[in-house]
Design a protein around this motif. Structure first.
Motif, PDB file in Angstrom:
ATOM      1  N   ARG A  67       0.825  -1.201   0.000  1.00  0.00           N
ATOM      2  CA  ARG A  67       0.000   0.000   0.000  1.00  0.00           C
ATOM      3  C   ARG A  67       0.863   1.256   0.000  1.00  0.00           C
ATOM      4  O   ARG A  67       0.572   2.234  -0.707  1.00  0.00           O
ATOM      5  CB  ARG A  67      -0.931   0.022   1.217  1.00  0.00           C
ATOM      6  CG  ARG A  67      -1.945   1.156   1.152  1.00  0.00           C
ATOM      7  CD  ARG A  67      -2.658   1.376   2.459  1.00  0.00           C
ATOM      8  NE  ARG A  67      -1.756   1.848   3.503  1.00  0.00           N
ATOM      9  CZ  ARG A  67      -2.159   2.344   4.665  1.00  0.00           C
ATOM     10  NH1 ARG A  67      -3.454   2.405   4.937  1.00  0.00           N
ATOM     11  NH2 ARG A  67      -1.299   2.741   5.569  1.00  0.00           N
ATOM     12  N   GLU A  68       1.943   1.246   0.789  1.00  0.00           N
ATOM     13  CA  GLU A  68       2.833   2.402   0.814  1.00  0.00           C
ATOM     14  C   GLU A  68       3.465   2.618  -0.557  1.00  0.00           C
ATOM     15  O   GLU A  68       3.606   3.755  -1.022  1.00  0.00           O
ATOM     16  CB  GLU A  68       3.912   2.215   1.879  1.00  0.00           C
ATOM     17  CG  GLU A  68       3.394   2.211   3.306  1.00  0.00           C
ATOM     18  CD  GLU A  68       2.630   3.482   3.636  1.00  0.00           C
ATOM     19  OE1 GLU A  68       3.220   4.578   3.504  1.00  0.00           O
ATOM     20  OE2 GLU A  68       1.452   3.388   4.013  1.00  0.00           O
ATOM     21  N   ALA A  69       3.862   1.513  -1.201  1.00  0.00           N
ATOM     22  CA  ALA A  69       4.444   1.617  -2.539  1.00  0.00           C
ATOM     23  C   ALA A  69       3.414   2.131  -3.539  1.00  0.00           C
ATOM     24  O   ALA A  69       3.727   2.967  -4.403  1.00  0.00           O
ATOM     25  CB  ALA A  69       4.997   0.266  -2.974  1.00  0.00           C
ATOM     26  N   ALA A  70       2.185   1.632  -3.440  1.00  0.00           N
ATOM     27  CA  ALA A  70       1.125   2.080  -4.340  1.00  0.00           C
ATOM     28  C   ALA A  70       0.802   3.551  -4.118  1.00  0.00           C
ATOM     29  O   ALA A  70       0.548   4.299  -5.077  1.00  0.00           O
ATOM     30  CB  ALA A  70      -0.129   1.229  -4.139  1.00  0.00           C
ATOM     31  N   ARG A  71       0.815   3.968  -2.883  1.00  0.00           N
ATOM     32  CA  ARG A  71       0.549   5.376  -2.579  1.00  0.00           C
ATOM     33  C   ARG A  71       1.569   6.274  -3.258  1.00  0.00           C
ATOM     34  O   ARG A  71       1.220   7.281  -3.892  1.00  0.00           O
ATOM     35  CB  ARG A  71       0.603   5.590  -1.062  1.00  0.00           C
ATOM     36  CG  ARG A  71       0.383   7.033  -0.612  1.00  0.00           C
ATOM     37  CD  ARG A  71       0.994   7.275   0.749  1.00  0.00           C
ATOM     38  NE  ARG A  71       2.450   7.081   0.705  1.00  0.00           N
ATOM     39  CZ  ARG A  71       3.224   7.069   1.780  1.00  0.00           C
ATOM     40  NH1 ARG A  71       2.691   7.184   2.986  1.00  0.00           N
ATOM     41  NH2 ARG A  71       4.535   6.911   1.660  1.00  0.00           N
ATOM     42  N   ASP A  72       2.859   5.904  -3.139  1.00  0.00           N
ATOM     43  CA  ASP A  72       3.907   6.717  -3.769  1.00  0.00           C
ATOM     44  C   ASP A  72       3.802   6.659  -5.286  1.00  0.00           C
ATOM     45  O   ASP A  72       4.035   7.662  -5.974  1.00  0.00           O
ATOM     46  CB  ASP A  72       5.291   6.226  -3.318  1.00  0.00           C
ATOM     47  CG  ASP A  72       5.548   6.479  -1.839  1.00  0.00           C
ATOM     48  OD1 ASP A  72       4.804   7.284  -1.240  1.00  0.00           O
ATOM     49  OD2 ASP A  72       6.478   5.876  -1.287  1.00  0.00           O
ATOM     50  N   HIS A  73       3.466   5.470  -5.803  1.00  0.00           N
ATOM     51  CA  HIS A  73       3.413   5.311  -7.255  1.00  0.00           C
ATOM     52  C   HIS A  73       2.239   6.072  -7.861  1.00  0.00           C
ATOM     53  O   HIS A  73       2.371   6.686  -8.926  1.00  0.00           O
ATOM     54  CB  HIS A  73       3.302   3.823  -7.603  1.00  0.00           C
ATOM     55  CG  HIS A  73       3.346   3.541  -9.071  1.00  0.00           C
ATOM     56  ND1 HIS A  73       4.487   3.713  -9.830  1.00  0.00           N
ATOM     57  CD2 HIS A  73       2.384   3.113  -9.935  1.00  0.00           C
ATOM     58  CE1 HIS A  73       4.230   3.394 -11.088  1.00  0.00           C
ATOM     59  NE2 HIS A  73       2.960   3.032 -11.178  1.00  0.00           N
ATOM     60  N   LEU A  74       1.094   6.051  -7.190  1.00  0.00           N
ATOM     61  CA  LEU A  74      -0.105   6.701  -7.706  1.00  0.00           C
ATOM     62  C   LEU A  74      -0.230   8.154  -7.267  1.00  0.00           C
ATOM     63  O   LEU A  74      -1.081   8.877  -7.791  1.00  0.00           O
ATOM     64  CB  LEU A  74      -1.352   5.937  -7.244  1.00  0.00           C
ATOM     65  CG  LEU A  74      -1.493   4.487  -7.726  1.00  0.00           C
ATOM     66  CD1 LEU A  74      -2.690   3.835  -7.052  1.00  0.00           C
ATOM     67  CD2 LEU A  74      -1.642   4.434  -9.239  1.00  0.00           C
ATOM     68  N   VAL A  76      -1.342   9.219  -4.270  1.00  0.00           N
ATOM     69  CA  VAL A  76      -2.637   9.362  -3.614  1.00  0.00           C
ATOM     70  C   VAL A  76      -2.433   9.225  -2.108  1.00  0.00           C
ATOM     71  O   VAL A  76      -1.334   8.924  -1.640  1.00  0.00           O
ATOM     72  CB  VAL A  76      -3.645   8.296  -4.113  1.00  0.00           C
ATOM     73  CG1 VAL A  76      -3.898   8.475  -5.602  1.00  0.00           C
ATOM     74  CG2 VAL A  76      -3.145   6.895  -3.804  1.00  0.00           C
ATOM     75  N   GLU A  77      -3.493   9.435  -1.347  1.00  0.00           N
ATOM     76  CA  GLU A  77      -3.439   9.269   0.096  1.00  0.00           C
ATOM     77  C   GLU A  77      -3.530   7.781   0.471  1.00  0.00           C
ATOM     78  O   GLU A  77      -4.183   7.003  -0.243  1.00  0.00           O
ATOM     79  CB  GLU A  77      -4.595  10.024   0.762  1.00  0.00           C
ATOM     80  CG  GLU A  77      -4.546  11.533   0.591  1.00  0.00           C
ATOM     81  CD  GLU A  77      -3.424  12.164   1.401  1.00  0.00           C
ATOM     82  OE1 GLU A  77      -3.023  11.556   2.418  1.00  0.00           O
ATOM     83  OE2 GLU A  77      -2.955  13.249   1.019  1.00  0.00           O
ATOM     84  N   SER A  78      -2.898   7.408   1.579  1.00  0.00           N
ATOM     85  CA  SER A  78      -2.930   6.011   2.017  1.00  0.00           C
ATOM     86  C   SER A  78      -4.354   5.518   2.226  1.00  0.00           C
ATOM     87  O   SER A  78      -4.674   4.355   1.947  1.00  0.00           O
ATOM     88  CB  SER A  78      -2.123   5.849   3.311  1.00  0.00           C
ATOM     89  OG  SER A  78      -0.765   6.138   3.096  1.00  0.00           O
ATOM     90  N   ASP A 103      -9.912  -0.530  -3.399  1.00  0.00           N
ATOM     91  CA  ASP A 103     -10.320   0.870  -3.353  1.00  0.00           C
ATOM     92  C   ASP A 103     -11.237   1.092  -2.161  1.00  0.00           C
ATOM     93  O   ASP A 103     -12.172   0.325  -1.934  1.00  0.00           O
ATOM     94  CB  ASP A 103     -11.066   1.253  -4.633  1.00  0.00           C
ATOM     95  CG  ASP A 103     -10.176   1.210  -5.868  1.00  0.00           C
ATOM     96  OD1 ASP A 103      -8.947   1.147  -5.694  1.00  0.00           O
ATOM     97  OD2 ASP A 103     -10.713   1.225  -6.978  1.00  0.00           O
ATOM     98  N   SER A 104     -10.972   2.123  -1.398  1.00  0.00           N
ATOM     99  CA  SER A 104     -11.789   2.389  -0.214  1.00  0.00           C
ATOM    100  C   SER A 104     -13.155   2.961  -0.581  1.00  0.00           C
ATOM    101  O   SER A 104     -14.098   2.877   0.204  1.00  0.00           O
ATOM    102  CB  SER A 104     -11.056   3.342   0.733  1.00  0.00           C
ATOM    103  OG  SER A 104     -10.768   4.576   0.088  1.00  0.00           O
ATOM    104  N   LEU A 105     -13.292   3.522  -1.769  1.00  0.00           N
ATOM    105  CA  LEU A 105     -14.571   4.090  -2.192  1.00  0.00           C
ATOM    106  C   LEU A 105     -15.496   3.004  -2.722  1.00  0.00           C
ATOM    107  O   LEU A 105     -15.058   2.085  -3.420  1.00  0.00           O
ATOM    108  CB  LEU A 105     -14.353   5.137  -3.290  1.00  0.00           C
ATOM    109  CG  LEU A 105     -13.634   6.425  -2.887  1.00  0.00           C
ATOM    110  CD1 LEU A 105     -13.455   7.316  -4.101  1.00  0.00           C
ATOM    111  CD2 LEU A 105     -14.390   7.150  -1.793  1.00  0.00           C
ATOM    112  N   GLU A 106     -16.763   3.125  -2.378  1.00  0.00           N
ATOM    113  CA  GLU A 106     -17.756   2.194  -2.919  1.00  0.00           C
ATOM    114  C   GLU A 106     -17.786   2.312  -4.440  1.00  0.00           C
ATOM    115  O   GLU A 106     -17.706   3.408  -4.994  1.00  0.00           O
ATOM    116  CB  GLU A 106     -19.138   2.515  -2.343  1.00  0.00           C
ATOM    117  CG  GLU A 106     -20.213   1.571  -2.818  1.00  0.00           C
ATOM    118  CD  GLU A 106     -20.852   0.791  -1.679  1.00  0.00           C
ATOM    119  OE1 GLU A 106     -21.515  -0.203  -1.967  1.00  0.00           O
ATOM    120  OE2 GLU A 106     -20.668   1.174  -0.519  1.00  0.00           O
ATOM    121  N   ASN A 107     -17.872   1.144  -5.098  1.00  0.00           N
ATOM    122  CA  ASN A 107     -17.849   1.019  -6.556  1.00  0.00           C
ATOM    123  C   ASN A 107     -16.470   1.296  -7.153  1.00  0.00           C
ATOM    124  O   ASN A 107     -16.303   1.249  -8.372  1.00  0.00           O
ATOM    125  CB  ASN A 107     -18.890   1.930  -7.234  1.00  0.00           C
ATOM    126  CG  ASN A 107     -20.303   1.541  -6.855  1.00  0.00           C
ATOM    127  OD1 ASN A 107     -20.620   0.359  -6.797  1.00  0.00           O
ATOM    128  ND2 ASN A 107     -21.140   2.525  -6.563  1.00  0.00           N
TER     129      ASN A 107
END
Length: 243
Positions: A67-74, A76-78, A103-107
């Protein structure tokens, strides 16, 4: 009310053992999910998170490292990505563990779907390797995890499990590398010494470069959480048991 101060007496029910009820609360929502697993456990290792707490810690640590790697790559916020484990039943009555990013957002916001693309996944794994390299620098001196590596406010319930070294080991296995146990030699020796002092025992240096302690007639050996101690026992564990 006496003297302007209100007093309330609340009678609490007497909950006897037979009157207690255990329940589970949950909620479901639809979102995008990217799952990652290690297809085959290397010989001498056991990756089943249901058989040892240390293995569950390793899988969760891997998830939050990704997740930390994805956050830096994208960029976005953790909190845009949730982390969890999925247990897939196998025909031989074992399970295969998967770490997932959702994804934390619904849908879904599309992040997990994007990360699951092979070329993007490889970039994320490379970003995770670079991130681990920063954690291995002397300036990062936490013993297991901290708010500068894997912890945040939202994963507080998992703080006792998260360990950046276990995350590093799982990342190596995920990328097809071998688990390097030599780098744990000083840590294992230190743990054995502390255990021996606490239990009024004596240190043990065992075959295979392993360390432990002897208390009366009981030997305790310090191992890596992923080492198989019951099934495919081989390598240094087999040497230490023989010793």
């Amino acid at each position: 009310a006496e003297g302007g101060a209100s007093r309330y007496a609340v009678e609490m029910p007497d909950l006897q053992e037979e009157g207690r009820l255990s329940v589970g609360l949950g909620a479901s929502y639809f979102t995008d999910t990217a799952l990652l697993t290690i297809a085959k456990s290397p010989r001498g290792l056991n990756l089943d998170p249901l058989t040892a707490l240390g293995r569950k810690a390793a899988w969760y640590s891997l998830g939050y490292l990704l997740r930390e790697a994805a956050r830096d790559h994208l960029q976005v916020e953790s909190r845009e990505l949730n982390v969890g484990l999925y247990y897939q039943p196998q025909p031989d009555e074992t399970i295969r563990a998967w770490a997932y990013l959702a994804d934390s957002l619904e849908n879904g916001a599309g992040y997990a779907t994007h990360l699951a693309r092979p070329e993007v996944l490889e970039e994320m794994l490379e970003a995770a390797t670079v991130y681990v390299g920063r954690l291995e620098e002397p300036r990062h001196s936490c013993d297991s995890s901290c708010y500068d590596c894997l912890r945040d406010y939202h994963n507080a319930r998992l703080h006792p499990l998260l360990d950046w070294r276990l995350a590093r080991d799982m990342l190596n296995l995920l990328r097809g590398d071998q688990l390097s146990l030599e780098r744990y030699a000083d840590i294992e020796r230190s743990r054995a010494t502390v255990l021996a002092e606490e239990a009024d025992g004596e240190d043990l240096d065992l075959a295979g470069g392993m360390h432990g302690m002897l208390v009366e007639d009981q030997a305790v050996v310090v191992t890596h959480p992923l080492e198989d101690l019951e099934g495919d026992v081989c390598g240094r564990v087999a040497l230490a048991l023989a010793d």
